[in-house]
Design a protein around this motif. Structure first.
Motif, PDB file in Angstrom:
ATOM      1  N   LEU A  75     -84.739  11.581  87.031  1.00  0.00           N
ATOM      2  CA  LEU A  75     -84.413  11.367  85.616  1.00  0.00           C
ATOM      3  C   LEU A  75     -83.926   9.941  85.396  1.00  0.00           C
ATOM      4  N   LEU A  76     -83.105   9.464  86.302  1.00  0.00           N
ATOM      5  CA  LEU A  76     -82.588   8.101  86.228  1.00  0.00           C
ATOM      6  C   LEU A  76     -83.726   7.089  86.284  1.00  0.00           C
ATOM      7  N   LYS A  77     -84.648   7.275  87.220  1.00  0.00           N
ATOM      8  CA  LYS A  77     -85.797   6.371  87.343  1.00  0.00           C
ATOM      9  C   LYS A  77     -86.633   6.372  86.069  1.00  0.00           C
ATOM     10  N   ILE A 127     -82.029  -2.092  75.121  1.00  0.00           N
ATOM     11  CA  ILE A 127     -80.743  -2.704  75.469  1.00  0.00           C
ATOM     12  C   ILE A 127     -79.641  -1.712  75.194  1.00  0.00           C
ATOM     13  N   PRO A 128     -78.691  -1.497  76.024  1.00  0.00           N
ATOM     14  CA  PRO A 128     -78.639  -1.983  77.400  1.00  0.00           C
ATOM     15  C   PRO A 128     -79.530  -1.106  78.275  1.00  0.00           C
ATOM     16  N   THR A 164     -78.380   6.231  79.951  1.00  0.00           N
ATOM     17  CA  THR A 164     -77.285   7.013  79.373  1.00  0.00           C
ATOM     18  C   THR A 164     -77.519   8.514  79.475  1.00  0.00           C
ATOM     19  N   GLU A 165     -78.749   8.967  79.276  1.00  0.00           N
ATOM     20  CA  GLU A 165     -79.028  10.397  79.349  1.00  0.00           C
ATOM     21  C   GLU A 165     -78.831  10.922  80.766  1.00  0.00           C
ATOM     22  N   SER A 205     -76.055  13.665  82.040  1.00  0.00           N
ATOM     23  CA  SER A 205     -76.466  14.866  82.759  1.00  0.00           C
ATOM     24  C   SER A 205     -75.736  14.993  84.092  1.00  0.00           C
ATOM     25  N   ILE A 206     -75.563  13.885  84.794  1.00  0.00           N
ATOM     26  CA  ILE A 206     -74.838  13.904  86.067  1.00  0.00           C
ATOM     27  C   ILE A 206     -73.381  14.286  85.835  1.00  0.00           C
ATOM     28  N   GLN A 207     -72.770  13.735  84.798  1.00  0.00           N
ATOM     29  CA  GLN A 207     -71.381  14.084  84.499  1.00  0.00           C
ATOM     30  C   GLN A 207     -71.249  15.566  84.158  1.00  0.00           C
ATOM     31  N   LYS A 208     -72.230  16.103  83.448  1.00  0.00           N
ATOM     32  CA  LYS A 208     -72.215  17.529  83.118  1.00  0.00           C
ATOM     33  C   LYS A 208     -72.320  18.365  84.396  1.00  0.00           C
TER      34      LYS A 208
END
Length: 144
Positions: free
Chosen positions: A40-42, A117-118, A122-123, A127-130
Motif C-alpha cells: 500500500l505504501l509503495k 505534495i507532500p 498518508t493513507e 492504516s498502519i496506525q489503525k
C-alpha cells in the motif's frame, strides 16, 4: 442442473483451531499484514510521485511554449499589429497575451503538482496506525 450429491471427502467441516494453533499463526499473519502495508505504501508513493512528475512536466512545457511564443509569434504579431497601431503598442499587446498564456499553463501545472505534495503516503500511515491500535487493543469500544 445436475442431481449430483456433494462428495463428503471434498466438503470438510471447519474445525475449531486450538489456542496453540492460533498463537502460532500470529507471526505469519503479522508478516502478511506488514507485507500488505508495504505494498500500500509503495502504491501510494508511486501515485503521488507520478502527480508530482506530471505537474513539473506541465510547468516545463509552459516554459518551452513561452520561449517559442516569445521567439516566433512575438516578432510576427508585432509586425502585423504595427500596421494598425504604433510599434510600441503592438509589442505591448503581444507581450500581454503571451503572459496570460504562460500564467494559465503554470497554474494548471501547479494544480496538478499540488496533488503530489507532500509525497507522504498518508493513507498507508493511517492504516498502519489503525493496525497498531488494533494489535494493542485500543479501540473505540474499550479506550484505554
Amino acid at each position: 442442473m445436475s442431481d449430483q450429491k456433494p462428495d463428503p471427502k471434498r466438503e470438510r467441516p471447519r474445525q475449531k483451531r486450538s489456542l496453540a494453533a492460533l498463537l502460532t499463526s500470529v507471526p505469519t499473519q503479522v508478516q502478511e499484514l506488514v507485507q500488505r502495508e508495504i505494498e500500500l505504501l509503495k502504491t501510494e508513493l508511486i501515485e503521488k510521485l507520478k502527480a508530482l512528475g506530471i505537474g513539473v512536466g506541465l510547468i516545463a512545457a509552459a516554459l518551452v511554449v513561452l520561449l517559442f511564443f516569445v521567439g516566433v509569434l512575438l516578432t510576427l504579431a508585432i509586425i502585423g499589429l504595427s500596421y494598425v497601431m504604433p510599434d510600441w503598442a503592438a509589442a505591448l499587446v503581444v507581450a500581454g497575451v503571451l503572459l496570460i498564456v504562460a500564467v494559465v499553463l503554470a497554474l494548471v501545472g501547479y494544480g496538478v503538482m499540488k496533488r503530489g505534495i507532500p509525497p507522504v503516503p498518508t493513507e498507508a500511515i493511517e492504516s498502519i496506525q489503525k493496525d497498531i491500535r488494533a494489535v494493542r487493543g485500543v479501540g473505540k469500544r474499550g479506550e484505554r
